[in-house]
Design a protein around this motif. Structure first.
Motif, short mmCIF file in Angstrom:
data_model
loop_
_atom_site.label_atom_id
_atom_site.label_comp_id
_atom_site.label_asym_id
_atom_site.label_seq_id
_atom_site.Cartn_x
_atom_site.Cartn_y
_atom_site.Cartn_z
N ALA A 297 -32.71 60.75 50.79
CA ALA A 297 -33.07 60.61 49.37
C ALA A 297 -32.88 59.17 48.90
CB ALA A 297 -32.23 61.56 48.53
N LEU A 298 -31.75 58.58 49.26
CA LEU A 298 -31.46 57.21 48.83
C LEU A 298 -32.41 56.20 49.48
CD1 LEU A 298 -27.57 57.38 48.87
CD2 LEU A 298 -28.99 56.95 46.85
N MET A 299 -32.67 56.38 50.77
CA MET A 299 -33.52 55.43 51.48
C MET A 299 -34.98 55.55 51.06
SD MET A 299 -31.72 55.36 55.24
CE MET A 299 -30.03 54.77 55.41
N LEU A 300 -35.43 56.75 50.70
CA LEU A 300 -36.78 56.89 50.17
C LEU A 300 -36.90 56.18 48.82
CD1 LEU A 300 -37.80 60.58 50.95
CD2 LEU A 300 -39.10 58.54 51.56
N ALA A 301 -35.82 56.23 48.04
CA ALA A 301 -35.84 55.62 46.71
C ALA A 301 -35.64 54.10 46.76
CB ALA A 301 -34.77 56.25 45.83
N LYS A 302 -34.75 53.64 47.67
CA LYS A 302 -34.33 52.24 47.63
C LYS A 302 -34.62 51.45 48.90
CE LYS A 302 -30.16 51.64 46.20
NZ LYS A 302 -28.69 51.73 46.00
N GLY A 303 -34.92 52.14 49.98
CA GLY A 303 -35.07 51.46 51.26
C GLY A 303 -33.77 51.45 52.04
N PHE A 304 -33.85 51.03 53.29
CA PHE A 304 -32.68 51.02 54.17
C PHE A 304 -31.66 49.97 53.75
CE2 PHE A 304 -30.56 48.99 57.79
CZ PHE A 304 -29.89 50.08 58.35
N PHE B 166 -39.64 52.40 56.87
CA PHE B 166 -38.81 51.85 57.95
C PHE B 166 -39.62 50.92 58.85
CE2 PHE B 166 -35.06 55.07 58.31
CZ PHE B 166 -34.71 54.80 57.00
N SER B 167 -40.90 51.24 59.03
CA SER B 167 -41.75 50.37 59.85
C SER B 167 -41.81 48.98 59.24
CB SER B 167 -43.16 50.94 59.96
OG SER B 167 -43.15 52.15 60.68
N GLN B 168 -41.97 48.92 57.93
CA GLN B 168 -42.04 47.62 57.25
C GLN B 168 -40.70 46.90 57.23
OE1 GLN B 168 -44.35 47.62 53.42
NE2 GLN B 168 -44.27 49.81 53.82
N GLU B 169 -39.65 47.67 56.99
CA GLU B 169 -38.35 47.06 56.75
C GLU B 169 -37.57 46.75 58.03
OE1 GLU B 169 -34.58 47.84 53.73
OE2 GLU B 169 -36.11 49.37 53.95
N LEU B 170 -37.73 47.58 59.07
CA LEU B 170 -36.83 47.48 60.21
C LEU B 170 -37.48 47.21 61.56
CD1 LEU B 170 -34.60 50.56 59.31
CD2 LEU B 170 -34.08 48.16 58.88
N ALA B 171 -38.73 47.63 61.73
CA ALA B 171 -39.32 47.63 63.07
C ALA B 171 -39.43 46.25 63.70
CB ALA B 171 -40.69 48.31 63.05
N VAL C 245 -39.01 54.31 67.80
CA VAL C 245 -39.06 55.57 67.06
C VAL C 245 -40.31 55.60 66.17
CG1 VAL C 245 -37.92 57.00 65.30
CG2 VAL C 245 -36.56 55.94 67.11
N CYS C 246 -40.55 54.50 65.45
CA CYS C 246 -41.72 54.42 64.57
C CYS C 246 -43.02 54.51 65.36
CB CYS C 246 -41.69 53.12 63.77
SG CYS C 246 -40.37 53.01 62.53
N ASP C 247 -43.09 53.79 66.47
CA ASP C 247 -44.29 53.79 67.30
C ASP C 247 -44.60 55.18 67.84
OD1 ASP C 247 -46.47 52.44 68.67
OD2 ASP C 247 -45.31 52.73 70.50
N LYS C 248 -43.57 55.86 68.30
CA LYS C 248 -43.74 57.22 68.82
C LYS C 248 -44.23 58.16 67.72
CE LYS C 248 -41.24 60.99 71.08
NZ LYS C 248 -39.92 61.46 71.59
N ALA C 249 -43.67 58.02 66.52
CA ALA C 249 -44.08 58.88 65.41
C ALA C 249 -45.52 58.62 65.00
CB ALA C 249 -43.14 58.67 64.23
N PHE C 250 -45.89 57.35 64.88
CA PHE C 250 -47.27 57.02 64.52
C PHE C 250 -48.24 57.50 65.60
CE2 PHE C 250 -45.85 53.65 61.42
CZ PHE C 250 -46.50 54.20 60.32
#
Length: 198
Positions: free
Chosen positions: A19-26, A109-114, A123-128
């Motif tokens: 909930a927090l990360m959806l609202a504010k980011g990692f 997360f892709s934008q912020e961490l990948a 993890v992001c690549d596998k999900a996409f």
């Protein structure tokens, strides 16, 4: 997870973090905030997770699993017509944009961490890739049945839909308006109808 771990406690941490990360980011979400939101101590946090990075990977994997199940329930509907299943999928995404959690953790997360975290990038690549494969199959089946001579590439259309979804959530965050997502997905549905002529 440790053998003596309490799943309900771990779920509280995961729910709070999501909930927090959806609202504010990692980056803007702290371990202290996650613990406060979950009503738990830092000791509880570190009983389950070695770091916020590890928590983020688990949260993202769980989010993608939930989204995959939701997507499959639309695409896996009992309707035998793959085009109707595809339209049901887009309609389901429109409903989620209005009633769901308010964003896409995968895109955030892709934008912020990948770019800096190799494990998160995997993890992001596998999900996409899984999302793209699922959509490509549905579009391919629909094309085979309804538009076998059409020139479009199903995989490219799948990529287009993913780009519409993720780009729309970015705009929605900036404008503080979820309606952007629904509006763009409705445009994409019209585009699909033009591709298939129905």
């Amino acid at each position: 997870m440790k053998a003596d771990a309490d799943p309900s406690t771990k779920d509280k941490l995961l729910n709070a973090a999501e909930a927090l990360m959806l609202a504010k980011g990692f980056t803007a979400t702290s371990v202290d905030e996650i613990c406060e939101e979950a009503g738990l101590t830092k000791g509880s946090f570190f009983h389950y997770f070695e770091s916020k990075d590890e928590l983020a990977r688990v949260v993202l994997e769980r989010f993608c699993c939930e989204m995959g199940t939701a997507h499959a329930s639309c695409c896996g509907s009992e309707d035998k017509d793959p085009l109707k299943r595809l339209y049901a999928y887009v309609d389901g995404m429109i409903r989620y944009s209005k009633e769901g959690k308010g964003g896409c953790l995968l895109g955030m997360f892709s934008q912020e961490l990948a770019s800096e975290d190799a494990a998160m990038r995997r993890v992001c690549d596998k999900a996409f890739d899984g999302w793209r494969s699922q959509l490509t199959k549905e579009i391919t089946d629909a094309k085979r049945l309804h538009a076998p001579k059409a020139a479009f590439d199903p995989q490219s259309v799948a990529d287009h839909l993913i780009a519409v979804v993720e780009g729309s959530w970015i705009l929605a965050k900036v404008r503080q308006d979820r309606g952007v997502v629904a509006a763009n997905l409705k445009h994409f549905r019209n585009y699909l109808e033009s591709l298939f002529g129905k």
